[in-house]
Scaffold this active site. Structure first.
Site, PDB file in Angstrom:
ATOM      1  N   HIS B 431       0.852  -1.201   0.000  1.00  0.00           N
ATOM      2  CA  HIS B 431       0.000   0.000   0.000  1.00  0.00           C
ATOM      3  C   HIS B 431       0.878   1.237   0.000  1.00  0.00           C
ATOM      4  CE1 HIS B 431      -3.639  -2.199   2.033  1.00  0.00           C
ATOM      5  NE2 HIS B 431      -3.603  -2.408   0.738  1.00  0.00           N
ATOM      6  N   GLU B 432       1.320   1.639  -1.153  1.00  0.00           N
ATOM      7  CA  GLU B 432       2.008   2.931  -1.237  1.00  0.00           C
ATOM      8  C   GLU B 432       0.920   4.005  -1.256  1.00  0.00           C
ATOM      9  OE1 GLU B 432       5.235   4.079  -1.134  1.00  0.00           O
ATOM     10  OE2 GLU B 432       4.168   5.976  -1.089  1.00  0.00           O
ATOM     11  N   HIS B 500       6.776   1.838   5.872  1.00  0.00           N
ATOM     12  CA  HIS B 500       7.910   2.617   5.362  1.00  0.00           C
ATOM     13  C   HIS B 500       7.555   4.105   5.376  1.00  0.00           C
ATOM     14  CE1 HIS B 500      10.724  -0.527   3.513  1.00  0.00           C
ATOM     15  NE2 HIS B 500       9.922  -1.130   4.349  1.00  0.00           N
ATOM     16  N   GLU B 519      10.567   1.095   8.237  1.00  0.00           N
ATOM     17  CA  GLU B 519      11.802   1.507   7.573  1.00  0.00           C
ATOM     18  C   GLU B 519      12.301   2.695   8.376  1.00  0.00           C
ATOM     19  OE1 GLU B 519      13.302   2.439   3.094  1.00  0.00           O
ATOM     20  OE2 GLU B 519      11.592   3.567   3.804  1.00  0.00           O
ATOM     21  N   GLU B 525      18.140   0.341  -0.182  1.00  0.00           N
ATOM     22  CA  GLU B 525      17.851   0.721  -1.569  1.00  0.00           C
ATOM     23  C   GLU B 525      18.541   2.016  -1.996  1.00  0.00           C
ATOM     24  OE1 GLU B 525      15.676   1.008   0.842  1.00  0.00           O
ATOM     25  OE2 GLU B 525      14.081   2.474   0.464  1.00  0.00           O
TER      26      GLU B 525
END
Lengths: 722, 722
Positions: B431-432, B500, B519, B525
């Site tokens: 789910h961004e 995140h 996060e 990344e």
């Protein structure tokens, strides 16, 4: 975190584009040393507008009515935040003219058929400096001009923020204006009537009965801004139509030049609208008529809105309702169950909390209203203060203020709704949000599920208080979208909507006809606990606020003076009783409350008969005689019978009407039942003195005499006999 | 609008109250001409704190460790907006001492039992001028001091806004600090190591790879703020615990006096916290140890959080996962389906839109990962970029950016989830939100219903971008509450959460153990597309960010240099391959990703065996040797077997460890499988050079030699033989 470099690559393409566009623009600009002119006429040729692109690429428009100038050339355009100037440098690259002359049938309304007749001009404008394009769409109706901006999808413009709308209405003279302050958070002011030069919105600062005020500026007023010009033979109203995805517009009045600039509500970051192409702004509308009655008859704002998005509209039922409501305003009852000032929804044992003994929404009282509604043919009963949270609901900036599903211990929702079902009456849900919209949106689905479970089919929403999200005002873009979201969500679930403290309407009820009414103005309840509404108030509303859409004004107060409940109360409704009846006709709404207590109606069953008889949906309406701030007389024909109804109201002056009834069916006979002021009636001295007369053998050749006392009115039922 | 006068009446009572309170205060103040002193010791008596109410009624506290001063007297208190000064005028009216010495079992963690041992002092403070009361609660553990403010329910204080928190940590010397900028919106910076006097947060301004930065001020840094004092024999960390209903705290450092003031995140109206009594602030925590390893072993922050609110925790499963993710960061794949820059969710025909050919989340690719997960024993497969909206998701301030339920046309959610089910693997939802939280909250229930329907049991959330509501930052009170709301909602539905771009953790996973990881720091990344994380990065995280809770760092990258995918890529992960393995032990998390592509793991099946073998839940942990910024070596015992695992990492310097294994079971024998750097390994020159050795007959008397190369590490499995 994600890789944003993939996206940054895209940024370079437009820059190269702009460079080429700049080269091309040289050619364009050379061609544009002279102005470009476009002309548009109304179908009847009375209104004429000239649109001009000046040699520097600015856009202006003007308006004449017959041989009179209405608007001097005024600028058009929008400036985008952190973007090159967008107020000039335009070139019209195409022009498209079209016309419409058709009609449509509203789901409900003041008539059963609405004519939509206009001429249209659409200009496509190229902005060489930025290689961007906007379209301008103008429509001329016989009673007004409308235009809007359209940003098509284009490679150089996807997302942008509106810094300022440049639209200007350059009025020709120092008109008399009916205005309330432009306010980011409320429309609940009484009207001021002054020359444009005398506008001073800060005069409204003292209305301390309005909870959350945010007056925009001294010379900024609300729309619809209705004005009288010439020798009282020019009526102008500036408003907007189809307000969606954009903030509300106010009128920023230059008090010396009478130039009115569109001022948009912004959010608390100072931004006006966050937009994405393709986007079309709301319509900017200037209604112009010679007769004040024609302003009331105008359907231009409705015509500018999109047709119903609801396919099956059979479930949408205009209706009258009663409710547990006025007794809180006027008769000492309370929304809250206990007198404590600090509760947390999930930490109170409501069953043990000491009740204050004044709680309005009890099971017993609800049954009284349900019985009353069933006995007298009202479709719904509104019950406010049924759910926990009212103890500290207001003024605390509290986010978790209501959960919309938990009744107080003395309100048995199962029993109440079962009883209503048995009696054939619906209960109207009440969702007061206290302005805490994030909380409401989180709980909305659950709230509607609750309504489904208990058989509620309509909801009154409320937004009293500062808005959460704390970046927003009642009129900012995000809230405009919220109100529409609620209309859509309720439409999906076949729920009828009555929104209070929402942005003032712009005709969106055509698109979402389940949105029966809004408050969004100073309603009748202000009479219960403040300086209230002066006798002229209801003669102004139809010329201003109600031009945008129906208002849940909540008329029908019979017990006019409130010392009846509390001997020390100085308050009263500032009309006669007969005028309260007339409002059911003069204030159009498909949703009308009979706002007083059942006990008061039972004291005056003869007068109450009119409220029982008056319909809320019409096949025809005739605006017989009206002047803003002074009087209104309207005749309307019931959509479901051959009966006509007349409402006539006056301001603080007594007034006699001699009404021509030539709208009645030829060769038919009617009985007139006239609910009027008694000879000694007076809004202040003797407001509850009314008399009911019956006249036989009324025909289309008859004239009807109505004698209205100061602050008075008359309501008439014309019952077809044969 | 409702009658607000009912409520205004209430306002007068407090005023009268205040008047009497003022009279009473004279008496109080007379009594308080001398200071009031209170002392508190840690259970081992090493830490001592003195709390003082000065003659003017200010509150201070100090802290000593053995015979060393750690904190000079620093002020305590909070100022309320538009309220009388609340920084002095207090009198302690009661004092209550208590102690706790018990233990509890975390649902998952670094050990199976946690000891909670502290002495407590609670002061009730009366503020005569306002007739208000606050409580101060102090707890001294053997490794730190914690205190918090409590506003009890009281007649003179219901709703209020925090203008400023006065808490000050008066450090004694110019410590060496590991810091990242205090930033309202992000924690994704690499660490700076400087003296307190040299802090300059604006040095971080150039990290353009961080999407939304809002650095608070030159001398304001993030907590946990970890410092080295004395002769490297004092380790201090300032942080907070149980951050709920309040904004995140930053450290405002006076670079000449070394006084650190609590600086709270505010919303865009400048307000810090909207509160209602009763309210308890988060704990302010100062961890103090002589050995750096003891800082890693501290459970004080967890102990300060409330026990699990989830009763049945059987469904909460620590786990390893793989996913369609690194290939977007490193290998040219995309989250988006088409390369267009402007979409509206409901206006695109996805079936006809031209795909870009790089879309990562295809049905086919998902099956490859599912097969891989099934073959190698991973519980879940994360699939990012599965749902429509990624074309213009970032940087546009777009509200309706995702709907969380509509897959792209090349991702058949039915097929994928059915295939996963058949293979005994779970798909992890993504789910961004793009920071558009109003949109997410509106759609959350539907999104979770969707997960239910398709059998998703865990979700990774993302908040990349400026926050909507536009009044908020990632760290402001409203967002802190949102992150907890998501933890609660997911807990209710038995969903595991991996957040995140959320506020950095403060031990809340004790209370909501379904919240496996966050996060909230600079993850692996960043190595894929920016200057990345220097070799020291992972030696600092456990001493700073991870003190608050587990991090989803996403280790396990085997293909270290990214020119493998694109010959022009200058980027690489700044560790050796062996160090990537060691991170599974040194970075504690109950949720660990094997972040590289299946194809890369298949190239190095021997090294991959460690990732398959390493557990994510532990019965015991030993912090063998560690120094922030330099190296870390930790041994942990598998919760479900008798095996131990060791992770050792170093910064850019080569380093040899000679580890005492006395934690192993006496009289048992183990086989050690050592995954280490080869002789020629070097994070930059030769990062993928590793060797695997097996040592037999290892016992608790053995020592283990580990030779780490620059930027290197070693991962060890100690398999019990008998």
């Amino acid at each position: 975190m994600h890789n944003i470099f993939n996206y940054l690559n895209l940024v370079w393409f437009p820059r190269i584009f702009i460079f080429f566009a700049f080269l091309i623009s040289f050619t364009f600009r050379t061609e544009n040393l002279t102005a470009q002119h476009y002309a548009l006429s109304s179908p009847d040729k009375n209104l004429n507008s000239e649109i001009k692109i000046t040699p520097d690429g600015s856009i202006t428009y003007s308006l004449t009515f017959k041989d009179r100038k209405v608007l001097n050339p005024g600028s058009l355009g929008l400036n985008l935040k952190n973007q090159p100037d967008f107020s000039n440098g335009f070139l019209a690259v195409s022009e498209e003219k079209s016309s419409q002359n058709n009609s449509w049938e509203p789901v409900w309304g003041e008539e059963s058929t609405i004519i939509n007749h206009y001429n249209q001009l659409e200009l496509s404008l190229s902005h060489a400096q930025t290689d961007r394009v906007i379209h301008l769409q103008f429509r001329l109706f016989d009673d007004g001009l409308a235009f809007r901006y359209h940003f098509p999808r284009q490679s150089n413009l996807s997302y942008f923020t509106i810094a300022d709308e440049l639209t200007t209405f350059n009025l020709m003279e120092n008109h008399t204006a009916f205005w309330i302050p432009g306010d980011y958070d409320t429309n609940e002011y009484p009207y001021f009537t002054t020359k444009l030069s005398e506008i001073d919105a800060t005069r409204a600062q003292h209305f301390s009965e309005i909870g959350v005020k945010n007056i925009v500026g001294e010379n900024v007023v609300q729309t619809p801004l209705t004005m009288i010009g010439g020798d009282k033979d020019l009526f102008i109203s500036i408003h907007e139509a189809a307000l969606k995805g954009y903030p509300a517009m106010y009128a920023d009045v230059d008090r010396s030049t009478f130039s009115v600039k569109a001022e948009l509500a912004h959010d608390k970051n100072g931004n006006k609208a966050y937009l994405q192409t393709p986007f079309t702004t709301p319509w900017r509308v200037i209604l112009v008529t010679e007769q004040p009655e024609d302003l009331l008859a105008s359907r231009t704002i409705l015509n500018l809105n999109e047709p119903s998005k609801i396919e099956d509209t059979d479930w949408i039922k205009p209706q009258k309702y009663v409710g547990i409501w006025w007794e809180m305003h006027a008769a000492g009852k309370s929304w809250n169950y206990a007198d404590v000032s600090n509760i947390k929804l999930d930490q109170v044992d409501w069953d043990t909390l000491k009740p204050n003994g004044r709680h309005g929404a009890t099971t017993k009282r609800a049954k009284t209203y349900i019985d009353f509604a069933a006995d007298h043919g009202f479709e719904s009963v509104l019950i406010e203060g049924w759910n926990v949270g009212w103890e500290d609901w207001y003024g605390n900036g509290k986010e978790e203020v209501f959960d919309f599903v938990t009744p107080y211990p003395d309100f048995d929702v199962k029993k109440v709704t079962a009883y209503a079902k048995k009696k054939g009456v619906k209960v109207m849900m009440h969702h007061e949000t206290s302005g805490s919209v994030t909380n409401f949106e989180r709980r909305m689905d659950e709230a509607y599920d609750f309504m489904d479970n208990y058989g509620y089919e309509s909801v009154k929403t409320g937004y009293v208080g500062g808005i959460i999200p704390r970046s927003e005002y009642h009129d900012s873009q995000w809230m405009v979208d919220h109100f529409i979201r609620v209309a859509e969500k309720t439409a999906e679930r076949n729920i009828l909507l009555n929104s209070h403290e929402s942005t003032r309407p712009t005709g969106l009820h055509r698109t979402w006809p389940n949105w029966l009414a809004s408050e969004s103005a100073r309603g009748n309840e202000f009479n219960a606990w403040s300086s209230g509404n002066p006798p002229e108030h209801e003669t102004i509303l139809p010329f201003t606020r109600i031009l945008g859409g129906p208002m849940d004004y909540t008329p029908g107060i019979f017990q006019i003076k409130l010392d009846y409940y509390n001997s020390e109360s100085p308050w009263q409704v500032k009309t006669t009783l007969a005028k309260q009846l007339a409002l059911y006709v003069t204030i159009y709404s498909p949703l009308q409350m009979a706002a007083d207590l059942p006990e008061n109606y039972e004291r005056f069953p003869d007068a109450f008969q009119f409220i029982k008889d008056v319909p809320v949906d019409w096949s025809d309406s005739r605006y017989l005689d009206a002047f803003p701030g002074d009087y209104i007389a309207i005749a309307r024909k019931d959509k479901h019978s051959d009966n006509w109804f007349i409402g006539a109201i006056t301001d603080e002056k007594a007034r006699n009407f001699d009404l021509n009834l030539d709208f009645l069916e030829k060769n038919s006979t009617y009985t007139a039942i006239i609910y009027g002021d008694s000879e000694d009636a007076h809004w202040k001295e003797n407001p509850m003195s009314y008399e009911i007369k019956e006249l036989q053998e009324i025909t289309s050749q008859s004239n009807l005499q109505l004698n209205l006392k100061p602050g008075g009115g008359a309501a008439v039922m014309l019952k077809k006999v044969k």
